[in-house]
Design a protein around this motif. Structure first.
Motif, PDB file in Angstrom:
ATOM      1  N   LEU A 105       7.700   2.614   9.842  1.00  0.00           N
ATOM      2  CA  LEU A 105       8.610   3.482  10.305  1.00  0.00           C
ATOM      3  C   LEU A 105       9.593   3.245  11.196  1.00  0.00           C
ATOM      4  O   LEU A 105      10.750   3.793  11.049  1.00  0.00           O
ATOM      5  N   SER A 106       9.396   2.029  11.916  1.00  0.00           N
ATOM      6  CA  SER A 106      10.448   1.354  12.644  1.00  0.00           C
ATOM      7  C   SER A 106      11.729   1.011  11.670  1.00  0.00           C
ATOM      8  O   SER A 106      12.966   0.950  12.171  1.00  0.00           O
ATOM      9  N   VAL A 107      11.425   0.385  10.453  1.00  0.00           N
ATOM     10  CA  VAL A 107      12.463   0.154   9.605  1.00  0.00           C
ATOM     11  C   VAL A 107      12.931   1.046   9.303  1.00  0.00           C
ATOM     12  O   VAL A 107      14.406   1.159   9.148  1.00  0.00           O
ATOM     13  N   MET A 108      12.336   2.186   8.777  1.00  0.00           N
ATOM     14  CA  MET A 108      13.000   3.679   8.497  1.00  0.00           C
ATOM     15  C   MET A 108      13.840   4.048   9.668  1.00  0.00           C
ATOM     16  O   MET A 108      14.982   4.574   9.402  1.00  0.00           O
ATOM     17  N   TYR A 109      13.403   3.927  10.909  1.00  0.00           N
ATOM     18  CA  TYR A 109      14.017   4.447  11.921  1.00  0.00           C
ATOM     19  C   TYR A 109      15.563   3.614  12.118  1.00  0.00           C
ATOM     20  O   TYR A 109      16.554   4.310  12.318  1.00  0.00           O
ATOM     21  N   ILE A 110      15.541   2.226  12.066  1.00  0.00           N
ATOM     22  CA  ILE A 110      16.691   1.759  12.265  1.00  0.00           C
ATOM     23  C   ILE A 110      17.890   1.935  11.345  1.00  0.00           C
ATOM     24  O   ILE A 110      19.197   1.723  11.578  1.00  0.00           O
ATOM     25  N   ASN A 111      17.227   2.194   9.993  1.00  0.00           N
ATOM     26  CA  ASN A 111      18.264   2.793   9.067  1.00  0.00           C
ATOM     27  C   ASN A 111      18.949   4.166   9.515  1.00  0.00           C
ATOM     28  O   ASN A 111      19.993   4.318   9.363  1.00  0.00           O
ATOM     29  N   MET A 125       1.729 -15.816  11.546  1.00  0.00           N
ATOM     30  CA  MET A 125       0.239 -16.050  11.478  1.00  0.00           C
ATOM     31  C   MET A 125      -0.153 -15.996   9.773  1.00  0.00           C
ATOM     32  O   MET A 125       0.285 -16.890   8.795  1.00  0.00           O
ATOM     33  N   GLY A 126      -0.886 -14.851   9.232  1.00  0.00           N
ATOM     34  CA  GLY A 126      -1.180 -14.947   7.839  1.00  0.00           C
ATOM     35  C   GLY A 126      -0.012 -14.161   7.052  1.00  0.00           C
ATOM     36  O   GLY A 126      -0.550 -14.026   5.688  1.00  0.00           O
ATOM     37  N   GLY A 127       0.968 -13.776   7.650  1.00  0.00           N
ATOM     38  CA  GLY A 127       2.139 -13.197   6.633  1.00  0.00           C
ATOM     39  C   GLY A 127       1.974 -11.469   6.475  1.00  0.00           C
ATOM     40  O   GLY A 127       2.583 -10.893   5.721  1.00  0.00           O
ATOM     41  N   PHE A 128       0.609 -11.061   7.129  1.00  0.00           N
ATOM     42  CA  PHE A 128       0.563  -9.514   6.821  1.00  0.00           C
ATOM     43  C   PHE A 128       1.745  -8.692   7.324  1.00  0.00           C
ATOM     44  O   PHE A 128       2.161  -7.931   6.689  1.00  0.00           O
ATOM     45  N   THR A 129       2.202  -9.058   8.516  1.00  0.00           N
ATOM     46  CA  THR A 129       3.306  -8.190   8.876  1.00  0.00           C
ATOM     47  C   THR A 129       4.722  -8.659   8.322  1.00  0.00           C
ATOM     48  O   THR A 129       5.481  -7.610   8.254  1.00  0.00           O
ATOM     49  N   ALA A 130       4.756  -9.916   7.957  1.00  0.00           N
ATOM     50  CA  ALA A 130       6.097 -10.252   7.370  1.00  0.00           C
ATOM     51  C   ALA A 130       6.129  -9.471   5.832  1.00  0.00           C
ATOM     52  O   ALA A 130       7.259  -8.827   5.735  1.00  0.00           O
ATOM     53  N   ARG A 131       4.824  -9.187   5.307  1.00  0.00           N
ATOM     54  CA  ARG A 131       5.021  -8.774   4.111  1.00  0.00           C
ATOM     55  C   ARG A 131       5.368  -7.126   4.299  1.00  0.00           C
ATOM     56  O   ARG A 131       5.964  -6.481   3.439  1.00  0.00           O
ATOM     57  N   THR A 132       4.467  -6.679   5.344  1.00  0.00           N
ATOM     58  CA  THR A 132       4.965  -5.398   5.506  1.00  0.00           C
ATOM     59  C   THR A 132       6.381  -5.041   5.954  1.00  0.00           C
ATOM     60  O   THR A 132       6.944  -4.117   5.103  1.00  0.00           O
ATOM     61  N   LEU A 133       7.158  -5.789   6.782  1.00  0.00           N
ATOM     62  CA  LEU A 133       8.323  -5.663   7.086  1.00  0.00           C
ATOM     63  C   LEU A 133       9.262  -5.732   5.771  1.00  0.00           C
ATOM     64  O   LEU A 133      10.084  -4.931   5.635  1.00  0.00           O
ATOM     65  N   ALA A 134       8.850  -6.850   4.792  1.00  0.00           N
ATOM     66  CA  ALA A 134       9.877  -7.030   3.724  1.00  0.00           C
ATOM     67  C   ALA A 134       9.416  -5.711   2.620  1.00  0.00           C
ATOM     68  O   ALA A 134      10.419  -5.236   2.170  1.00  0.00           O
ATOM     69  N   ASN A 135       8.373  -5.156   2.781  1.00  0.00           N
ATOM     70  CA  ASN A 135       8.056  -3.954   1.689  1.00  0.00           C
ATOM     71  C   ASN A 135       8.714  -2.940   2.229  1.00  0.00           C
ATOM     72  O   ASN A 135       9.254  -1.924   1.659  1.00  0.00           O
ATOM     73  N   ALA A 136       9.012  -2.707   3.723  1.00  0.00           N
ATOM     74  CA  ALA A 136       9.634  -1.549   4.262  1.00  0.00           C
ATOM     75  C   ALA A 136      10.956  -1.624   3.871  1.00  0.00           C
ATOM     76  O   ALA A 136      11.911  -0.591   3.861  1.00  0.00           O
ATOM     77  N   ARG A 142      19.637   1.413  -0.533  1.00  0.00           N
ATOM     78  CA  ARG A 142      19.926   2.991  -0.611  1.00  0.00           C
ATOM     79  C   ARG A 142      20.384   3.500   0.729  1.00  0.00           C
ATOM     80  O   ARG A 142      20.947   4.654   0.538  1.00  0.00           O
ATOM     81  N   TYR A 143      19.338   3.261   1.617  1.00  0.00           N
ATOM     82  CA  TYR A 143      19.289   3.914   3.140  1.00  0.00           C
ATOM     83  C   TYR A 143      19.973   3.313   3.978  1.00  0.00           C
ATOM     84  O   TYR A 143      19.936   3.607   5.161  1.00  0.00           O
ATOM     85  N   GLN A 144      20.412   1.837   3.841  1.00  0.00           N
ATOM     86  CA  GLN A 144      20.998   1.265   5.321  1.00  0.00           C
ATOM     87  C   GLN A 144      22.231   1.702   5.273  1.00  0.00           C
ATOM     88  O   GLN A 144      23.056   1.255   4.174  1.00  0.00           O
ATOM     89  N   PRO A 145      22.942   2.182   6.113  1.00  0.00           N
ATOM     90  CA  PRO A 145      24.274   2.448   6.102  1.00  0.00           C
ATOM     91  C   PRO A 145      25.168   1.471   6.364  1.00  0.00           C
ATOM     92  O   PRO A 145      26.288   1.768   5.763  1.00  0.00           O
TER      93      PRO A 145
END
Length: 314
Positions: A105-111, A125-136, A142-145
């Motif tokens: 949602l934070s990635v969607m917000y900054i867009n 660490m184990g890459g979970f949040t990095a993958r989450t951010l990349a996936n977002a 399409r949506y980054q202005p």
């Protein structure tokens, strides 16, 4: 004649009187009482005539909608009742799902808010949040202005936590208990992380900075801007090493999201870890920010409005 007289007397007496006389006679003779006479059935009034049933008028049929389908499924018990607890399969992954939800949602917000800059993570660490951010970020084309497309900048020593020397950290509960120690939280190599993330977004959008935060932040060009920072460096000293240069150099944009992964560690002690670091940063740079709430077990989120040295949008 005697028999006829008895019969005549019996027939002339009311049934209840005759019953009493026979009861007295049998009691004197030691015999059981006679059977109680059945009361004559009273005539029942005739039922009142029922009015003729009103003619059935069919209601006009409504068009089928999603509501119609939902009610039919509910009536047919094809919708499971909601439970007041999470299933056992949900319990252990619930914290991770909440983190993923907040970061997505934070990635969607900054867009949506058109916040300028890239996305950074300090501590992978184990890459979970990095993958989450990349996936977002996959929908940015399409949506980054604003252009060019944001980069995902990942900072980690890939050696685990540094040697712990700051007095604030040495006195914190997680360090004293041994939960945090030198070399802890080391999981992936830089190459492993790159392979993982570049399978989600193109390599041109990924930058990995290997080394201690105090050293690698210096490598950023002056025109770098951050629209979102996810900080997972655990320690007070690591937080200051990463974020002091970001605020000093004006790298954090107006409206940027700052997520602290370990905000409620150390028994949520305001004199330890990321809580203490944030208080010191706010005081030092006169930061004005909105606290946007805690998430998952330990995290919290801020939106930055202004601070000393903030650079205007280019």
């Amino acid at each position: 004649m005697t028999k006829s007289l008895k019969v005549a007397i019996a027939e002339g007496l009311p049934p209840q009187t005759l019953f009493k006389l026979r009861s007295i006679k049998r009691a004197l003779m030691g015999q059981p009482p006679p059977e109680r006479p059945q009361a004559a059935a009273e005539p029942q009034p005739e039922p009142a005539p029922q009015p003729a049933p009103a003619p059935v008028v069919e209601a006009p049929s409504e068009p089928r909608t999603r509501q119609t389908e939902a009610l039919e499924r509910l009536d047919a018990h094809k919708i499971s009742a909601p439970y007041l607890f999470f299933d056992v399969d949900d319990v252990l992954i619930l914290p991770a799902k909440e983190i993923a939800r907040t970061l997505t949602l934070s990635v969607m917000y900054i867009n949506s808010a058109d916040v300028k800059g890239d996305i950074a993570e300090f501590g992978t660490m184990g890459g979970f949040t990095a993958r989450t951010l990349a996936n977002a970020m996959v929908f940015d084309p399409r949506y980054q202005p604003n252009q060019p497309l944001r980069k995902l900048r990942l900072f980690d020593s890939f050696e685990g936590l540094p040697e712990i020397t700051a007095q604030v950290d040495l006195e914190s509960q997680h360090v004293k208990s041994g939960t945090w120690s030198k070399g802890g939280c080391r999981i992936l190599s830089a190459a492993d992380l790159r392979t993982m993330v570049e399978a989600i977004i193109p390599p041109s959008r990924v930058e990995i900075y290997e080394g201690w935060f105090a050293d690698t932040v210096k490598l950023l060009p002056d025109d770098t801007r951050f629209a979102l920072i996810h900080f997972d460096g655990d320690l007070y000293s690591s937080t200051m090493d990463a974020l002091v240069p970001c605020f000093e150099r004006g790298l954090i944009s107006k409206g940027a999201v700052l997520c602290f992964d370990d905000w409620n560690c150390n028994e949520a002690d305001p004199e330890a870890g990321e809580r203490k670091a944030w208080a010191d940063l706010v005081s030092r740079f006169n930061i004005v920010a909105s606290h946007s709430g805690d998430y998952s077990i330990q995290g919290t989120k801020f939106i930055i409005h202004s601070y000393l040295g903030m650079k205007p949008r280019a």
